[in-house]
Design a protein around this motif. Structure first.
Motif, mmCIF file in Angstrom:
data_model
loop_
_atom_site.group_PDB
_atom_site.id
_atom_site.type_symbol
_atom_site.label_atom_id
_atom_site.label_comp_id
_atom_site.label_asym_id
_atom_site.label_seq_id
_atom_site.Cartn_x
_atom_site.Cartn_y
_atom_site.Cartn_z
ATOM 1 N N VAL A 1 0.845 -1.190 0.000
ATOM 2 C CA VAL A 1 0.000 0.000 0.000
ATOM 3 C C VAL A 1 0.878 1.237 0.000
ATOM 4 C CG1 VAL A 1 -1.735 1.290 1.311
ATOM 5 C CG2 VAL A 1 -1.877 -1.206 1.160
ATOM 6 N N GLY A 2 1.922 1.229 0.802
ATOM 7 C CA GLY A 2 2.845 2.360 0.881
ATOM 8 C C GLY A 2 4.027 2.009 1.758
ATOM 9 N N SER A 3 5.114 2.717 1.541
ATOM 10 C CA SER A 3 6.297 2.485 2.372
ATOM 11 C C SER A 3 7.198 3.703 2.311
ATOM 12 C CB SER A 3 7.077 1.256 1.890
ATOM 13 O OG SER A 3 7.662 1.523 0.621
ATOM 14 N N GLY A 4 8.017 3.834 3.333
ATOM 15 C CA GLY A 4 8.999 4.901 3.325
ATOM 16 C C GLY A 4 9.614 5.109 4.690
ATOM 17 N N PRO A 5 10.769 5.763 4.688
ATOM 18 C CA PRO A 5 11.471 6.021 5.948
ATOM 19 C C PRO A 5 10.844 7.184 6.705
ATOM 20 C CG PRO A 5 12.671 7.014 4.140
ATOM 21 C CD PRO A 5 11.517 6.261 3.529
ATOM 22 N N PHE A 6 11.026 7.163 8.017
ATOM 23 C CA PHE A 6 10.664 8.314 8.832
ATOM 24 C C PHE A 6 11.730 9.384 8.610
ATOM 25 C CE2 PHE A 6 8.741 4.762 11.282
ATOM 26 C CZ PHE A 6 7.430 5.164 11.165
ATOM 27 N N LEU A 7 11.324 10.636 8.612
ATOM 28 C CA LEU A 7 12.236 11.720 8.248
ATOM 29 C C LEU A 7 12.864 12.437 9.434
ATOM 30 C CD1 LEU A 7 10.258 13.183 5.234
ATOM 31 C CD2 LEU A 7 12.181 11.577 5.221
ATOM 32 N N ASP A 8 12.581 11.973 10.643
ATOM 33 C CA ASP A 8 13.238 12.583 11.791
ATOM 34 C C ASP A 8 14.601 11.921 12.010
ATOM 35 O OD1 ASP A 8 12.642 10.111 12.901
ATOM 36 O OD2 ASP A 8 10.987 10.865 14.100
ATOM 37 N N GLN A 9 15.277 12.309 13.030
ATOM 38 C CA GLN A 9 16.624 11.794 13.297
ATOM 39 C C GLN A 9 16.631 10.413 13.952
ATOM 40 O OE1 GLN A 9 19.223 13.353 11.986
ATOM 41 N NE2 GLN A 9 17.706 14.757 11.176
ATOM 42 N N ASP A 10 15.443 9.854 14.208
ATOM 43 C CA ASP A 10 15.369 8.553 14.874
ATOM 44 C C ASP A 10 15.518 7.378 13.911
ATOM 45 O OD1 ASP A 10 15.054 9.753 17.341
ATOM 46 O OD2 ASP A 10 12.867 9.696 17.233
ATOM 47 N N GLY A 11 15.381 7.621 12.605
ATOM 48 C CA GLY A 11 15.489 6.548 11.626
ATOM 49 C C GLY A 11 14.256 5.668 11.620
ATOM 50 N N GLY A 12 14.363 4.533 10.945
ATOM 51 C CA GLY A 12 13.258 3.595 10.865
ATOM 52 C C GLY A 12 12.368 3.868 9.672
ATOM 53 N N ALA A 13 11.369 3.010 9.510
ATOM 54 C CA ALA A 13 10.464 3.114 8.368
ATOM 55 C C ALA A 13 9.127 2.487 8.691
ATOM 56 C CB ALA A 13 11.084 2.424 7.154
ATOM 57 N N LEU A 14 8.132 2.828 7.865
ATOM 58 C CA LEU A 14 6.807 2.254 7.966
ATOM 59 C C LEU A 14 6.437 1.665 6.611
ATOM 60 C CD1 LEU A 14 4.110 1.828 9.513
ATOM 61 C CD2 LEU A 14 3.394 4.046 8.583
ATOM 62 N N ILE A 15 5.888 0.459 6.629
ATOM 63 C CA ILE A 15 5.410 -0.215 5.427
ATOM 64 C C ILE A 15 3.988 -0.676 5.727
ATOM 65 C CG2 ILE A 15 5.744 -2.183 3.878
ATOM 66 C CD1 ILE A 15 8.726 -2.173 4.835
ATOM 67 N N VAL A 16 3.074 -0.421 4.813
ATOM 68 C CA VAL A 16 1.706 -0.901 4.959
ATOM 69 C C VAL A 16 1.441 -1.874 3.817
ATOM 70 C CG1 VAL A 16 -0.743 -0.288 5.010
ATOM 71 C CG2 VAL A 16 0.941 1.211 6.101
#
Length: 96
Positions: free
Chosen positions: A38-53
């Motif tokens: 459905v969608g994916s991408g990294p978080f843009l803050d300094q904490d890193g990580g990503a979300l994928i749906v």
């Protein structure tokens, strides 16, 4: 359809993530082509990580979502600090 939110934890400056990212995106591209992503991408803050749906057929479980996401190169190459996969209900959405 059943939806799942996949959250990845990794440092924003991870060299492992940067080097694996091209094949990770190829993997996600295959999911997109199959109508799963459905969608994916990294978080843009300094904490890193990503979300994928992702979306799987009605009746799919977290076990099936996990089995699918276990094939992600970020996972197979042990580049993640952590991962969670949770069922998600997009009550209001544009995901037809």
């Amino acid at each position: 359809m059943n939806y799942f939110a996949v959250s990845y934890s990794y440092p924003a400056d991870s060299e492992a993530i940067a080097s694996i990212r091209p094949i990770h995106r190829e993997f996600l591209g295959t999911l997109k082509d199959r109508g799963i992503l459905v969608g994916s991408g990294p978080f843009l803050d300094q904490d890193g990580g990503a979300l994928i749906v992702i979306r799987l057929p009605e009746g799919a479980t977290v076990v099936e979502a996990t089995e699918l996401m276990d094939k992600d190169p970020f996972h197979t190459e042990s580049a993640l600090d952590g991962r969670s996969i949770r069922p998600w209900n997009p009550v209001l959405n544009v995901f037809n």
